[in-house]
Scaffold this motif. Structure first.
Motif, PDB file in Angstrom:
ATOM      1  N   MET A 199       0.828  -1.216   0.000  1.00 20.91           N
ATOM      2  CA  MET A 199       0.000   0.000   0.000  1.00 20.91           C
ATOM      3  C   MET A 199       0.858   1.259   0.000  1.00 20.91           C
ATOM      4  SD  MET A 199      -3.161   0.940   2.559  1.00 20.91           S
ATOM      5  CE  MET A 199      -2.100   0.894   4.016  1.00 20.91           C
ATOM      6  N   MET A 200       1.962   1.260   0.758  1.00 16.89           N
ATOM      7  CA  MET A 200       2.838   2.423   0.804  1.00 16.89           C
ATOM      8  C   MET A 200       3.568   2.628  -0.517  1.00 16.89           C
ATOM      9  SD  MET A 200       4.381   2.108   4.670  1.00 16.89           S
ATOM     10  CE  MET A 200       5.388   3.587   4.455  1.00 16.89           C
ATOM     11  N   ILE A 201       3.951   1.545  -1.174  1.00 15.28           N
ATOM     12  CA  ILE A 201       4.625   1.655  -2.477  1.00 15.28           C
ATOM     13  C   ILE A 201       3.686   2.254  -3.519  1.00 15.28           C
ATOM     14  CG2 ILE A 201       5.597   0.314  -4.379  1.00 15.28           C
ATOM     15  CD1 ILE A 201       6.759  -1.582  -2.260  1.00 15.28           C
ATOM     16  N   ASP A 202       2.444   1.797  -3.538  1.00 17.68           N
ATOM     17  CA  ASP A 202       1.465   2.353  -4.482  1.00 17.68           C
ATOM     18  C   ASP A 202       1.208   3.839  -4.206  1.00 17.68           C
ATOM     19  OD1 ASP A 202       1.234  -0.110  -5.666  1.00 17.68           O
ATOM     20  OD2 ASP A 202      -0.487  -0.716  -4.450  1.00 17.68           O
ATOM     21  N   ALA A 203       1.104   4.198  -2.922  1.00 17.84           N
ATOM     22  CA  ALA A 203       0.880   5.608  -2.586  1.00 17.84           C
ATOM     23  C   ALA A 203       2.071   6.474  -2.965  1.00 17.84           C
ATOM     24  CB  ALA A 203       0.583   5.732  -1.086  1.00 17.84           C
ATOM     25  N   GLU A 204       3.287   5.979  -2.718  1.00 15.25           N
ATOM     26  CA  GLU A 204       4.482   6.753  -3.063  1.00 15.25           C
ATOM     27  C   GLU A 204       4.614   6.910  -4.571  1.00 15.25           C
ATOM     28  OE1 GLU A 204       7.702   9.068  -2.112  1.00 15.25           O
ATOM     29  OE2 GLU A 204       6.244   8.141  -0.759  1.00 15.25           O
ATOM     30  N   LEU A 205       4.287   5.864  -5.310  1.00 14.69           N
ATOM     31  CA  LEU A 205       4.326   5.961  -6.771  1.00 14.69           C
ATOM     32  C   LEU A 205       3.306   6.973  -7.278  1.00 14.69           C
ATOM     33  CD1 LEU A 205       5.501   4.906  -9.428  1.00 14.69           C
ATOM     34  CD2 LEU A 205       3.781   3.090  -9.392  1.00 14.69           C
ATOM     35  N   GLY A 206       2.132   7.009  -6.659  1.00 11.09           N
ATOM     36  CA  GLY A 206       1.134   8.004  -7.048  1.00 11.09           C
ATOM     37  C   GLY A 206       1.603   9.422  -6.784  1.00 11.09           C
ATOM     38  N   TYR A 207       2.269   9.645  -5.648  1.00 12.70           N
ATOM     39  CA  TYR A 207       2.799  10.979  -5.349  1.00 12.70           C
ATOM     40  C   TYR A 207       3.874  11.386  -6.356  1.00 12.70           C
ATOM     41  CZ  TYR A 207       0.417  10.542  -0.850  1.00 12.70           C
ATOM     42  OH  TYR A 207      -0.530  10.403   0.129  1.00 12.70           O
ATOM     43  N   MET A 208       4.733  10.453  -6.747  1.00  8.82           N
ATOM     44  CA  MET A 208       5.784  10.767  -7.721  1.00  8.82           C
ATOM     45  C   MET A 208       5.194  11.116  -9.072  1.00  8.82           C
ATOM     46  SD  MET A 208       8.520   7.778  -6.688  1.00  8.82           S
ATOM     47  CE  MET A 208       9.580   8.162  -8.086  1.00  8.82           C
ATOM     48  N   VAL A 236     -14.080   2.263  -7.520  1.00 16.21           N
ATOM     49  CA  VAL A 236     -13.873   3.568  -8.166  1.00 16.21           C
ATOM     50  C   VAL A 236     -14.672   4.648  -7.438  1.00 16.21           C
ATOM     51  CG1 VAL A 236     -14.211   4.860 -10.297  1.00 16.21           C
ATOM     52  CG2 VAL A 236     -13.344   2.537 -10.387  1.00 16.21           C
ATOM     53  N   ILE A 237     -15.900   4.325  -7.053  1.00 17.13           N
ATOM     54  CA  ILE A 237     -16.748   5.307  -6.368  1.00 17.13           C
ATOM     55  C   ILE A 237     -16.139   5.720  -5.031  1.00 17.13           C
ATOM     56  CG2 ILE A 237     -19.006   5.715  -5.326  1.00 17.13           C
ATOM     57  CD1 ILE A 237     -19.179   5.689  -8.308  1.00 17.13           C
ATOM     58  N   LEU A 238     -15.719   4.734  -4.224  1.00 12.77           N
ATOM     59  CA  LEU A 238     -15.286   5.002  -2.862  1.00 12.77           C
ATOM     60  C   LEU A 238     -13.862   5.534  -2.780  1.00 12.77           C
ATOM     61  CD1 LEU A 238     -16.788   1.882  -1.060  1.00 12.77           C
ATOM     62  CD2 LEU A 238     -17.693   4.206  -1.105  1.00 12.77           C
ATOM     63  N   SER A 239     -12.979   5.069  -3.661  1.00  9.11           N
ATOM     64  CA  SER A 239     -11.561   5.440  -3.543  1.00  9.11           C
ATOM     65  C   SER A 239     -11.149   6.605  -4.429  1.00  9.11           C
ATOM     66  CB  SER A 239     -10.679   4.228  -3.879  1.00  9.11           C
ATOM     67  OG  SER A 239     -10.858   3.838  -5.231  1.00  9.11           O
ATOM     68  N   ILE A 240     -11.924   6.912  -5.477  1.00  9.12           N
ATOM     69  CA  ILE A 240     -11.523   7.967  -6.426  1.00  9.12           C
ATOM     70  C   ILE A 240     -12.534   9.107  -6.465  1.00  9.12           C
ATOM     71  CG2 ILE A 240     -10.970   8.455  -8.830  1.00  9.12           C
ATOM     72  CD1 ILE A 240     -10.026   5.587  -9.132  1.00  9.12           C
ATOM     73  N   LEU A 267      -7.813  12.492 -12.537  1.00  7.76           N
ATOM     74  CA  LEU A 267      -7.434  11.821 -13.779  1.00  7.76           C
ATOM     75  C   LEU A 267      -6.289  10.838 -13.557  1.00  7.76           C
ATOM     76  CD1 LEU A 267      -7.615  11.535 -16.877  1.00  7.76           C
ATOM     77  CD2 LEU A 267      -6.053  13.485 -17.048  1.00  7.76           C
ATOM     78  N   LEU A 268      -5.315  11.229 -12.760  1.00  3.51           N
ATOM     79  CA  LEU A 268      -4.174  10.352 -12.509  1.00  3.51           C
ATOM     80  C   LEU A 268      -4.592   9.116 -11.715  1.00  3.51           C
ATOM     81  CD1 LEU A 268      -1.112  10.063 -12.868  1.00  3.51           C
ATOM     82  CD2 LEU A 268      -0.828  11.240 -10.696  1.00  3.51           C
ATOM     83  N   ASP A 269      -5.444   9.292 -10.715  1.00  5.31           N
ATOM     84  CA  ASP A 269      -5.914   8.145  -9.926  1.00  5.31           C
ATOM     85  C   ASP A 269      -6.723   7.179 -10.779  1.00  5.31           C
ATOM     86  OD1 ASP A 269      -4.689   9.158  -7.701  1.00  5.31           O
ATOM     87  OD2 ASP A 269      -6.498  10.126  -6.904  1.00  5.31           O
ATOM     88  N   TYR A 270      -7.538   7.719 -11.684  1.00  2.00           N
ATOM     89  CA  TYR A 270      -8.339   6.839 -12.535  1.00  2.00           C
ATOM     90  C   TYR A 270      -7.447   6.077 -13.532  1.00  2.00           C
ATOM     91  CZ  TYR A 270     -11.784   5.156 -15.858  1.00  2.00           C
ATOM     92  OH  TYR A 270     -12.529   4.357 -16.673  1.00  2.00           O
ATOM     93  N   LEU A 271      -6.454   6.747 -14.096  1.00  2.00           N
ATOM     94  CA  LEU A 271      -5.548   6.058 -15.015  1.00  2.00           C
ATOM     95  C   LEU A 271      -4.758   4.967 -14.294  1.00  2.00           C
ATOM     96  CD1 LEU A 271      -4.165   9.038 -17.156  1.00  2.00           C
ATOM     97  CD2 LEU A 271      -5.824   7.302 -17.839  1.00  2.00           C
ATOM     98  N   PHE A 272      -4.341   5.255 -13.067  1.00  2.00           N
ATOM     99  CA  PHE A 272      -3.616   4.248 -12.284  1.00  2.00           C
ATOM    100  C   PHE A 272      -4.513   3.042 -12.001  1.00  2.00           C
ATOM    101  CE2 PHE A 272      -2.047   2.435  -8.309  1.00  2.00           C
ATOM    102  CZ  PHE A 272      -0.704   2.263  -8.613  1.00  2.00           C
ATOM    103  N   TYR A 273      -5.781   3.314 -11.678  1.00  2.00           N
ATOM    104  CA  TYR A 273      -6.720   2.212 -11.453  1.00  2.00           C
ATOM    105  C   TYR A 273      -6.974   1.436 -12.735  1.00  2.00           C
ATOM    106  CZ  TYR A 273     -11.387   0.195 -11.597  1.00  2.00           C
ATOM    107  OH  TYR A 273     -12.454  -0.633 -11.830  1.00  2.00           O
ATOM    108  N   LYS A 274      -7.148   2.155 -13.858  1.00  2.00           N
ATOM    109  CA  LYS A 274      -7.493   1.505 -15.119  1.00  2.00           C
ATOM    110  C   LYS A 274      -6.377   0.589 -15.600  1.00  2.00           C
ATOM    111  CE  LYS A 274     -10.298   0.891 -18.571  1.00  2.00           C
ATOM    112  NZ  LYS A 274     -11.600   0.191 -18.358  1.00  2.00           N
ATOM    113  N   MET A 275      -5.136   0.977 -15.367  1.00  2.00           N
ATOM    114  CA  MET A 275      -4.004   0.166 -15.841  1.00  2.00           C
ATOM    115  C   MET A 275      -3.663  -0.974 -14.881  1.00  2.00           C
ATOM    116  SD  MET A 275      -1.388   2.946 -17.526  1.00  2.00           S
ATOM    117  CE  MET A 275      -1.298   3.957 -16.057  1.00  2.00           C
TER     118      MET A 275
END
Length: 272
Positions: free
Chosen positions: A56-65, A135-139, A92-100
């Protein structure tokens, strides 16, 4: 004496009877054993809590970068556009990360590094209903909360969420399941992909951080006791001596030993 012998015999017989294997059925076993094994895969290994939190921390850090790089790109657009559309860029970035990742039935970078996935195998993937509510709850929900400033209008909701997150984390530490509230609401669990793969722990960077922190604390402790004027004068005198020693022996007769001037001069002031 006989009473003590009889008591000792009874104690020994009770201990032997307690260590004998029981023929009770599994349904009669204590419920605590079943609750401790709820989050175990087919090999009998529970998913480590540290693996789930690291993922979870790796995914969050990657999102911040990624968001930081996107914000730097917005510096080349008209002034004020970055501040105006910052929330939309994050959405937009969170949705693209989820979509991929989750939206395409792929593992997130954190889960990939920690040998985890949402499901035991290809037959137990996240359903489309779970993806929709994820998608509804997290984005979408955090975006509307921040855009409409609902966290300032309904402060009791934020306090309730904080308490619920704290309770969920306590339950996670106890049961090894559901890192956050969204996973608990949607009943999304993490499992090991390669069940016989051991955890690879590299302490190189941790050791470097520890060493440099120890050196930094030692320097901050010793520096106030150092006299820098004496140290600089010592190095200055050492440098003058070394520079005099580096002079060629053939030029010693024509060069002054103090000022190293090639033209001889008579000092007009003495006692200095």
């Amino acid at each position: 004496m006989q009473v003590h012998l009889q008591l000792s015999r009874k104690v020994i017989a009770h201990c032997l009877h307690s260590f004998t294997p029981s023929n009770t059925s599994p349904s009669l076993q204590p419920l605590t054993l079943q609750s401790r094994r709820r989050n175990m895969d087919k090999t009998g290994k529970r998913v480590n809590r540290i693996d789930q939190l690291d993922a979870m921390m790796i995914d969050a850090e990657l999102g911040y970068m990624l968001f930081a790089q996107l914000v730097r790109i917005m510096d080349y657009f008209p002034h004020g556009m970055k501040v105006k559309y910052e929330d939309e860029l994050r959405l937009l970035l969170d949705y693209l990360f989820y979509k991929m990742t989750i939206g395409s039935n792929n593992r997130t970078p954190g889960n990939l590094l920690q040998n985890l996935d949402f499901g035991l195998d290809r037959a137990h993937l996240i359903t489309n209903k779970q993806k929709f509510w994820y998608v509804i709850l997290s984005i979408l929900l955090p975006y509307f909360f921040k855009k409409l400033k609902l966290d300032q209008k309904f402060k009791w909701i934020m306090k309730t969420l904080k308490v619920a997150k704290f309770i969920n984390f306590i339950l996670f530490l106890k049961t090894f399941e559901y890192r956050n509230l969204i996973e608990r609401i949607l009943q999304i669990k993490l499992y090991h992909v390669e069940q016989n793969l051991e955890r690879n722990m590299d302490f190189t960077f941790i050791n470097r951080v520890i060493v440099w922190n120890a050196l930094g604390k030692a320097m901050t402790s010793f520096l106030p006791f150092l006299d820098f004027t004496k140290i600089t004068s010592f190095f200055a005198s050492t440098a003058s001596i070394t520079s005099y020693c580096n002079v060629d022996s053939s030029d010693l007769e024509s060069i002054c030993g103090v000022c190293q001037s090639s033209s001889l001069c008579m000092p007009y002031k003495t006692g200095v």
